[in-house]
Scaffold this active site. Structure first.
Site, PDB file in Angstrom:
ATOM      1  N   ASN A 101      42.897  27.344  43.490  1.00  0.00           N
ATOM      2  CA  ASN A 101      42.753  28.775  43.519  1.00  0.00           C
ATOM      3  C   ASN A 101      42.075  29.302  41.962  1.00  0.00           C
ATOM      4  O   ASN A 101      42.133  28.308  41.248  1.00  0.00           O
ATOM      5  CB  ASN A 101      43.748  29.156  43.061  1.00  0.00           C
ATOM      6  CG  ASN A 101      44.005  30.918  43.315  1.00  0.00           C
ATOM      7  OD1 ASN A 101      42.711  31.844  43.885  1.00  0.00           O
ATOM      8  ND2 ASN A 101      44.286  31.566  42.249  1.00  0.00           N
ATOM      9  N   HIS A 103      41.572  32.717  39.232  1.00  0.00           N
ATOM     10  CA  HIS A 103      42.122  33.527  38.823  1.00  0.00           C
ATOM     11  C   HIS A 103      41.269  34.011  37.882  1.00  0.00           C
ATOM     12  O   HIS A 103      40.898  33.714  36.990  1.00  0.00           O
ATOM     13  CB  HIS A 103      43.624  33.172  38.617  1.00  0.00           C
ATOM     14  CG  HIS A 103      44.455  34.887  38.395  1.00  0.00           C
ATOM     15  ND1 HIS A 103      44.707  35.257  39.441  1.00  0.00           N
ATOM     16  CD2 HIS A 103      44.366  35.139  37.195  1.00  0.00           C
ATOM     17  CE1 HIS A 103      45.202  36.335  39.002  1.00  0.00           C
ATOM     18  NE2 HIS A 103      45.437  36.376  37.415  1.00  0.00           N
ATOM     19  N   ASP A 144      50.135  31.581  41.231  1.00  0.00           N
ATOM     20  CA  ASP A 144      49.611  31.643  39.789  1.00  0.00           C
ATOM     21  C   ASP A 144      50.049  30.984  38.937  1.00  0.00           C
ATOM     22  O   ASP A 144      50.316  31.108  37.973  1.00  0.00           O
ATOM     23  CB  ASP A 144      49.481  33.469  39.374  1.00  0.00           C
ATOM     24  CG  ASP A 144      48.409  34.386  40.235  1.00  0.00           C
ATOM     25  OD1 ASP A 144      47.531  33.258  40.701  1.00  0.00           O
ATOM     26  OD2 ASP A 144      48.195  35.486  40.116  1.00  0.00           O
TER      27      ASP A 144
HETATM   28  C1  GAR Z   1      37.502  36.047  42.155  1.00  0.00           C
HETATM   29  O1  GAR Z   1      37.079  37.380  40.966  1.00  0.00           O
HETATM   30  C2  GAR Z   1      38.519  35.817  42.524  1.00  0.00           C
HETATM   31  O2  GAR Z   1      38.882  35.223  40.446  1.00  0.00           O
HETATM   32  C3  GAR Z   1      39.773  37.085  42.184  1.00  0.00           C
HETATM   33  O3  GAR Z   1      39.129  37.519  43.890  1.00  0.00           O
HETATM   34  C4  GAR Z   1      37.528  37.729  42.810  1.00  0.00           C
HETATM   35  C5  GAR Z   1      36.976  37.023  44.361  1.00  0.00           C
HETATM   36  O4  GAR Z   1      35.742  37.565  44.582  1.00  0.00           O
HETATM   37  N1  GAR Z   1      40.552  35.605  42.759  1.00  0.00           N
HETATM   38  C6  GAR Z   1      41.718  36.978  42.236  1.00  0.00           C
HETATM   39  O5  GAR Z   1      41.831  37.949  42.035  1.00  0.00           O
HETATM   40  C7  GAR Z   1      43.332  35.606  42.825  1.00  0.00           C
HETATM   41  N2  GAR Z   1      43.956  36.438  42.768  1.00  0.00           N
HETATM   42  P1  GAR Z   1      34.905  37.131  45.501  1.00  0.00           P
HETATM   43  O6  GAR Z   1      35.319  37.354  46.751  1.00  0.00           O
HETATM   44  O7  GAR Z   1      33.041  37.349  44.613  1.00  0.00           O
HETATM   45  O8  GAR Z   1      34.495  35.701  45.375  1.00  0.00           O
END
Ligand code: GAR
Length: 189
Positions: A101, A103, A144
């Site tokens: 994952n 984060h 997480d």
């Molecule tokens: C990213 O910033 C990722 O780190 C975050 O969602 C965004 C997705 O962007 N993930 C989380 O918050 C997981 N808890 P994307 O759809 O443009 O790749």
């Protein structure tokens, strides 16, 4: 050949970057994109990339049938690229050390339920943190909390806003995520 499944919920900028990064690598194939959000722009991206798309609802996602379906794909890695549902314990058990994952903060801070996307950046800016960054980690049964593979840092400016921080985090994600995925694949036996 290494076989990946990428799970998404939103815009899909990470999906796009990973697909572009491995586009000319015959050793890595993105077998499918699993998406839980019918409004996600990731759907368009998967279509444009020509990657099979598997939409799921919550009931399917929590079913044994879905685990068997994923197992039948003979995957080397599941990549959570902005996927916002918690992974069920049985799915984690079916893919030990085979789910990673990303984060958008420096775990263990700003992790867990409710901390995703812009909510993370709002909290980090409100707390006047000196640094934030990204955490790429294995997924275990606790949200997480899996083993950290890499963290990359960025400094907050005095006038930092959630939007400006989001842009910095985006840069880090684009730079590091595909490379870390490649390293994880290379280290597998
Ligand atoms: C990213 O910033 C990722 O780190 C975050 O969602 C965004 C997705 O962007 N993930 C989380 O918050 C997981 N808890 P994307 O759809 O443009 O790749």
């Amino acid at each position: 050949m290494k076989r990946l499944s990428i799970f998404v919920s939103g815009n899909g900028t990470n999906l796009q970057r990973i697909a572009d990064y491995f586009a000319n690598n015959p050793e890595v194939k993105i077998v499918n994109v699993v998406c839980n959000n019918p409004k996600a722009y990731s759907i368009e991206r998967a279509k444009n990339l020509g990657i099979p798309l598997r939409m799921i609802n919550r009931q399917e996602f929590n079913s044994e049938a879905f685990i068997q379906e994923m197992k039948s794909l003979d995957l080397d890695l599941i990549v959570l690229a902005g996927f916002l549902w918690k992974i069920p314990e049985d799915l984690v058990k079916a893919f030990p050390k085979k789910i990673v994952n990303i984060h958008p903060a420096l775990l263990p801070k700003y992790g867990g339920k409710g901390f995703y996307g812009e909510h993370v950046h709002e909290a980090v800016v409100a707390a006047k943190e000196a640094f934030s960054g990204i955490t790429i980690h294995y997924v275990n049964e606790i949200y997480d909390s899996g083993e950290i593979i890499l963290q990359a840092y960025t400094k907050l400016d005095e006038k930092e806003t959630p939007d400006s921080l989001a842009a910095k985090i985006h840069q880090l994600e684009q730079a590091y995520f595909p490379v870390v995925i490649e390293q994880v694949l290379l280290q597998q036996h």
